[in-house]
Design a protein around this motif. Structure first.
Motif, PDB file in Angstrom:
ATOM      1  N   LYS A  48       0.840  -1.207   0.000  1.00 56.00           N
ATOM      2  CA  LYS A  48       0.000   0.000   0.000  1.00 56.00           C
ATOM      3  C   LYS A  48       0.877   1.260   0.000  1.00 56.00           C
ATOM      4  O   LYS A  48       0.651   2.185  -0.769  1.00 56.00           O
ATOM      5  CB  LYS A  48      -0.907   0.021   1.224  1.00 56.00           C
ATOM      6  CG  LYS A  48      -2.022  -1.006   1.197  1.00 56.00           C
ATOM      7  CD  LYS A  48      -2.902  -0.840   2.437  1.00 56.00           C
ATOM      8  CE  LYS A  48      -3.895  -1.953   2.578  1.00 56.00           C
ATOM      9  NZ  LYS A  48      -4.689  -1.852   3.795  1.00 56.00           N
ATOM     10  N   SER A 170      -7.736 -14.336  11.819  1.00 55.79           N
ATOM     11  CA  SER A 170      -6.660 -15.011  11.097  1.00 55.79           C
ATOM     12  C   SER A 170      -5.735 -14.032  10.387  1.00 55.79           C
ATOM     13  O   SER A 170      -4.781 -14.428   9.740  1.00 55.79           O
ATOM     14  CB  SER A 170      -7.222 -16.020  10.098  1.00 55.79           C
ATOM     15  OG  SER A 170      -8.052 -15.356   9.180  1.00 55.79           O
ATOM     16  N   SER A 172      -2.751 -11.164  10.350  1.00 60.17           N
ATOM     17  CA  SER A 172      -1.502 -11.110  11.108  1.00 60.17           C
ATOM     18  C   SER A 172      -1.743 -10.481  12.488  1.00 60.17           C
ATOM     19  O   SER A 172      -1.342 -11.020  13.525  1.00 60.17           O
ATOM     20  CB  SER A 172      -0.510 -10.272  10.294  1.00 60.17           C
ATOM     21  OG  SER A 172       0.649 -10.058  10.998  1.00 60.17           O
ATOM     22  N   SER A 193     -12.431 -17.496   8.612  1.00 59.74           N
ATOM     23  CA  SER A 193     -12.935 -18.588   7.778  1.00 59.74           C
ATOM     24  C   SER A 193     -12.792 -19.897   8.542  1.00 59.74           C
ATOM     25  O   SER A 193     -11.798 -20.094   9.269  1.00 59.74           O
ATOM     26  CB  SER A 193     -12.136 -18.678   6.480  1.00 59.74           C
ATOM     27  OG  SER A 193     -12.437 -17.590   5.653  1.00 59.74           O
ATOM     28  N   TYR A 211     -16.824 -14.936   9.749  1.00 62.37           N
ATOM     29  CA  TYR A 211     -17.225 -13.543   9.459  1.00 62.37           C
ATOM     30  C   TYR A 211     -18.053 -13.443   8.183  1.00 62.37           C
ATOM     31  O   TYR A 211     -18.741 -12.455   7.953  1.00 62.37           O
ATOM     32  CB  TYR A 211     -15.991 -12.623   9.379  1.00 62.37           C
ATOM     33  CG  TYR A 211     -15.039 -12.942   8.244  1.00 62.37           C
ATOM     34  CD1 TYR A 211     -15.289 -12.518   6.948  1.00 62.37           C
ATOM     35  CD2 TYR A 211     -13.883 -13.675   8.479  1.00 62.37           C
ATOM     36  CE1 TYR A 211     -14.425 -12.822   5.903  1.00 62.37           C
ATOM     37  CE2 TYR A 211     -13.013 -13.985   7.446  1.00 62.37           C
ATOM     38  CZ  TYR A 211     -13.284 -13.552   6.154  1.00 62.37           C
ATOM     39  OH  TYR A 211     -12.435 -13.860   5.133  1.00 62.37           O
ATOM     40  N   ILE A 260      -8.294  -0.625  12.762  1.00 61.74           N
ATOM     41  CA  ILE A 260      -6.920  -0.357  12.323  1.00 61.74           C
ATOM     42  C   ILE A 260      -6.857   0.291  10.935  1.00 61.74           C
ATOM     43  O   ILE A 260      -5.782   0.457  10.369  1.00 61.74           O
ATOM     44  CB  ILE A 260      -6.031  -1.620  12.426  1.00 61.74           C
ATOM     45  CG1 ILE A 260      -6.643  -2.796  11.690  1.00 61.74           C
ATOM     46  CG2 ILE A 260      -5.793  -1.971  13.878  1.00 61.74           C
ATOM     47  CD1 ILE A 260      -5.742  -4.018  11.695  1.00 61.74           C
ATOM     48  N   SER A 279      -6.476   3.356  15.280  1.00 59.16           N
ATOM     49  CA  SER A 279      -5.118   3.303  15.794  1.00 59.16           C
ATOM     50  C   SER A 279      -4.130   3.074  14.648  1.00 59.16           C
ATOM     51  O   SER A 279      -4.453   2.414  13.660  1.00 59.16           O
ATOM     52  CB  SER A 279      -5.093   2.152  16.799  1.00 59.16           C
ATOM     53  OG  SER A 279      -3.824   1.719  17.044  1.00 59.16           O
ATOM     54  N   VAL A 281      -0.007   1.982  14.140  1.00 57.62           N
ATOM     55  CA  VAL A 281       1.156   1.500  14.893  1.00 57.62           C
ATOM     56  C   VAL A 281       2.383   2.398  14.730  1.00 57.62           C
ATOM     57  O   VAL A 281       3.240   2.467  15.620  1.00 57.62           O
ATOM     58  CB  VAL A 281       1.474   0.031  14.508  1.00 57.62           C
ATOM     59  CG1 VAL A 281       2.062  -0.074  13.120  1.00 57.62           C
ATOM     60  CG2 VAL A 281       2.369  -0.634  15.547  1.00 57.62           C
ATOM     61  N   SER A 356      -4.176 -16.020   3.278  1.00 49.96           N
ATOM     62  CA  SER A 356      -5.113 -16.516   4.274  1.00 49.96           C
ATOM     63  C   SER A 356      -4.325 -17.135   5.421  1.00 49.96           C
ATOM     64  O   SER A 356      -3.815 -18.243   5.301  1.00 49.96           O
ATOM     65  CB  SER A 356      -6.046 -17.566   3.664  1.00 49.96           C
ATOM     66  OG  SER A 356      -6.857 -18.121   4.684  1.00 49.96           O
TER      67      SER A 356
HETATM   68  N1  LIG Z   1      -3.438   0.763  11.728  1.00 46.53           N
HETATM   69  C1  LIG Z   1      -2.364   0.003  11.811  1.00 46.53           C
HETATM   70  O1  LIG Z   1      -1.433   0.315  12.527  1.00 46.53           O
HETATM   71  C2  LIG Z   1      -2.316  -1.278  11.020  1.00 46.53           C
HETATM   72  C3  LIG Z   1      -1.349  -2.224  11.358  1.00 46.53           C
HETATM   73  C4  LIG Z   1      -1.339  -3.443  10.680  1.00 46.53           C
HETATM   74  C5  LIG Z   1      -2.248  -3.666   9.653  1.00 46.53           C
HETATM   75  N2  LIG Z   1      -3.130  -2.682   9.318  1.00 46.53           N
HETATM   76  C6  LIG Z   1      -4.125  -2.933   8.260  1.00 46.53           C
HETATM   77  O2  LIG Z   1      -4.962  -3.960   8.756  1.00 46.53           O
HETATM   78  C7  LIG Z   1      -5.369  -4.823   7.731  1.00 46.53           C
HETATM   79  C8  LIG Z   1      -4.992  -6.264   8.090  1.00 46.53           C
HETATM   80  O3  LIG Z   1      -3.581  -6.401   8.089  1.00 46.53           O
HETATM   81  P1  LIG Z   1      -2.896  -7.815   8.432  1.00 46.53           P
HETATM   82  O4  LIG Z   1      -1.479  -7.767   8.033  1.00 46.53           O
HETATM   83  O5  LIG Z   1      -3.215  -8.189   9.823  1.00 46.53           O
HETATM   84  O6  LIG Z   1      -3.747  -8.731   7.459  1.00 46.53           O
HETATM   85  P2  LIG Z   1      -3.444 -10.058   6.626  1.00 46.53           P
HETATM   86  O7  LIG Z   1      -2.747 -11.015   7.515  1.00 46.53           O
HETATM   87  O8  LIG Z   1      -2.844  -9.746   5.321  1.00 46.53           O
HETATM   88  O9  LIG Z   1      -4.961 -10.487   6.371  1.00 46.53           O
HETATM   89  C9  LIG Z   1      -5.289 -11.672   5.745  1.00 46.53           C
HETATM   90  C10 LIG Z   1      -6.561 -12.195   6.389  1.00 46.53           C
HETATM   91  O10 LIG Z   1      -7.650 -11.317   6.087  1.00 46.53           O
HETATM   92  C11 LIG Z   1      -8.839 -12.043   6.328  1.00 46.53           C
HETATM   93  N3  LIG Z   1      -9.949 -11.459   5.571  1.00 46.53           N
HETATM   94  C12 LIG Z   1     -10.051 -11.333   4.233  1.00 46.53           C
HETATM   95  N4  LIG Z   1     -11.234 -10.731   3.915  1.00 46.53           N
HETATM   96  C13 LIG Z   1     -11.891 -10.485   5.076  1.00 46.53           C
HETATM   97  C14 LIG Z   1     -13.139  -9.880   5.408  1.00 46.53           C
HETATM   98  N5  LIG Z   1     -13.965  -9.415   4.463  1.00 46.53           N
HETATM   99  N6  LIG Z   1     -13.465  -9.789   6.711  1.00 46.53           N
HETATM  100  C15 LIG Z   1     -12.644 -10.251   7.679  1.00 46.53           C
HETATM  101  N7  LIG Z   1     -11.426 -10.825   7.433  1.00 46.53           N
HETATM  102  C16 LIG Z   1     -11.062 -10.943   6.148  1.00 46.53           C
HETATM  103  C17 LIG Z   1      -8.514 -13.451   5.837  1.00 46.53           C
HETATM  104  O11 LIG Z   1      -9.166 -14.330   6.749  1.00 46.53           O
HETATM  105  P3  LIG Z   1      -9.602 -15.833   6.376  1.00 46.53           P
HETATM  106  O12 LIG Z   1      -8.439 -16.438   5.652  1.00 46.53           O
HETATM  107  O13 LIG Z   1      -9.883 -16.459   7.699  1.00 46.53           O
HETATM  108  O14 LIG Z   1     -10.818 -15.709   5.500  1.00 46.53           O
HETATM  109  C18 LIG Z   1      -6.973 -13.551   5.910  1.00 46.53           C
HETATM  110  O15 LIG Z   1      -6.496 -14.509   6.830  1.00 46.53           O
HETATM  111  C19 LIG Z   1      -4.706  -4.291   6.453  1.00 46.53           C
HETATM  112  O16 LIG Z   1      -5.613  -3.437   5.794  1.00 46.53           O
HETATM  113  C20 LIG Z   1      -3.541  -3.488   6.980  1.00 46.53           C
HETATM  114  O17 LIG Z   1      -3.108  -2.477   6.082  1.00 46.53           O
HETATM  115  C21 LIG Z   1      -3.201  -1.502   9.984  1.00 46.53           C
END
Ligand SMILES: NC(=O)c1ccc[n+]([C@@H]2O[C@H](COP(=O)([O-])OP(=O)(O)OC[C@H]3O[C@@H](n4cnc5c(N)ncnc54)[C@H](OP(=O)(O)O)[C@@H]3O)[C@@H](O)[C@H]2O)c1
Length: 365
Positions: A48, A170, A172, A193, A211, A260, A279, A281, A356
């Motif tokens: 991103k 699930s 990160s 999932s 979800y 987030i 929030s 990070v 996933s």
């Molecule tokens: N604000 C901050 O400081 C901060 C920090 C970290 C991340 N983020 C943001 O948070 C988001 C997640 O980051 P991440 O690294 O934790 O993610 P990630 O590990 O890349 O997320 C993958 C997971 O998203 C789930 N997913 C997909 N579509 C979904 C939906 N419609 N509803 C719920 N879950 C869904 C999937 O779950 P299943 O496989 O179980 O279907 C998959 O395991 C990103 O947009 C990232 O940019 C923000």
């Protein structure tokens, strides 16, 4: 160990592209340490930031694990050459001096978790953005019960324990949030999932829902009338509305949801009695930055850095102890071949939304 003068490093390029270049190895300033990066993990923010927001010429990459090879002249935490650390930096934005998709990378001494011997290097790297986002959202923004840095075993949890909803467990961030909530003594309700439920149960989730099932919010709402704390680890495509609908009828005063990504205003309309917090990070680094117009005051930066310090800084940090006592593991790893040159392809995979419950991890040096 002698440090070379040049290294391979992924940099932002013109037109929001990335490329691997040969550049000078940076020298640590007062509170910085130079780390020979051994392993990195990928986050959505990598693609991103690099592909949507950043200017050219910056170092790419946030998460890292590696060995300290030289130190600055005035360290806040007395790290030593040879110690292994895990940390995150604000990749793609800060400057050419930071970014972890590099053979050597800089971080601040009080920003680096000292990793205990025997802890998996890739899992250690995943503590960066994912782990510390879970820490910040749960223990600072939602203000759940803190964890002592001497804790050595899991507390018992029963149906009467305080409840915490981790939506999108699930992810990160979610995998860390489930474990940290469990270690803090919460009955953790989680959504993911169905194929990922067994693994999430092994991390400490007590009750699981899909979800994608439209009936999930009503089912959680019915079963947990006092539920008033939730972390939305997805925070888009209507997830925060689903979280708002899941909260209990009798949620106590002071109930909170932490998002987030910018919080969805429609959720607040559903639960006007609940506080919706967003929030980021990066604020825990305590440094000023520009990130897509995200407003952050100097006071907030100072407060967030102060909050994270006992979690990350020094041999007695909470994160170090949780790693050493094997109470919190890093993300489920998918080891990728090809080192730094292959990371761009991993960013494509992450951007395509196919990840996933797998953290893409690369060897660097
Ligand atoms: N604000 C901050 O400081 C901060 C920090 C970290 C991340 N983020 C943001 O948070 C988001 C997640 O980051 P991440 O690294 O934790 O993610 P990630 O590990 O890349 O997320 C993958 C997971 O998203 C789930 N997913 C997909 N579509 C979904 C939906 N419609 N509803 C719920 N879950 C869904 C999937 O779950 P299943 O496989 O179980 O279907 C998959 O395991 C990103 O947009 C990232 O940019 C923000």
């Amino acid at each position: 160990m002698s440090v070379p003068t040049q290294m391979k490093s992924m940099r932002t390029q013109a037109d929001h592209k990335v490329g691997v270049e040969t550049v000078d190895v940076p020298k640590p300033q007062a509170n910085e340490v130079l780390v020979r990066v051994k392993a990195v993990t990928l986050n959505p923010t990598d693609w991103k930031s690099a592909r949507m927001l950043a200017a050219p010429g910056n170092g790419v990459g946030c998460d890292a694990y590696g060995e300290v090879v030289s130190v600055g002249s005035d360290l806040a935490v007395p790290l030593k050459v040879g110690q292994h650390v895990a940390y995150f930096e604000m990749g793609s934005f800060n400057s050419p001096r930071t970014g972890t998709f590099s053979e050597y990378s800089l971080t601040q001494s009080d920003n680096a978790i000292i990793v205990p011997e025997g802890y998996d290097p890739y899992e250690a790297a995943s503590w960066g953005i994912g782990g510390l986002t879970a820490v910040q959202t749960l223990f600072d923004k939602l203000a759940i019960k803190n964890i002592d840095n001497k804790i050595s075993s899991l507390p018992s949890v029963s149906a009467d324990s305080p409840q915490l909803l981790v939506w999108a467990a699930s992810t990160s961030v979610g995998q860390f949030a489930v474990q940290l909530g469990r270690v803090a003594g919460y009955h953790v309700i989680a959504t993911a999932s169905e194929k990922n439920w067994d693994y999430l149960k092994s991390l400490g989730a007590a009750d699981l829902y899909d979800y994608k099932d439209d009936k999930t919010p009503a089912a959680i709402h019915e079963k947990y009338p006092k539920l008033g704390l939730a972390l939305d680890c997805f925070s888009e495509k209507g997830s925060t509305v689903a979280v708002a609908k899941s909260l209990g009828e009798d949620a106590p005063k002071g109930s909170k949801v932490c998002c987030i990504l910018p919080a969805d205003k429609a959720a607040k309309q559903i639960r006007p009695d609940v506080e919706f917090i967003t929030s980021l990070v990066y604020t825990t680094l305590g440094r000023e930055f520009k990130f897509g117009g995200w407003p952050v005051s100097k006071e907030e930066l100072a407060a967030d850095k102060k909050f994270i310090k006992p979690w990350v800084a020094g041999q007695d940090s909470i994160a170090h102890n949780l790693m050493a006592k094997k109470l919190v593991r890093g993300n489920k790893i998918k080891k990728m071949d090809g080192g730094i040159d292959a990371i761009e392809k991993g960013m494509d995979f992450q951007q395509s939304g196919q990840v996933s419950m797998e953290k893409l991890a690369y060897d660097i040096a």
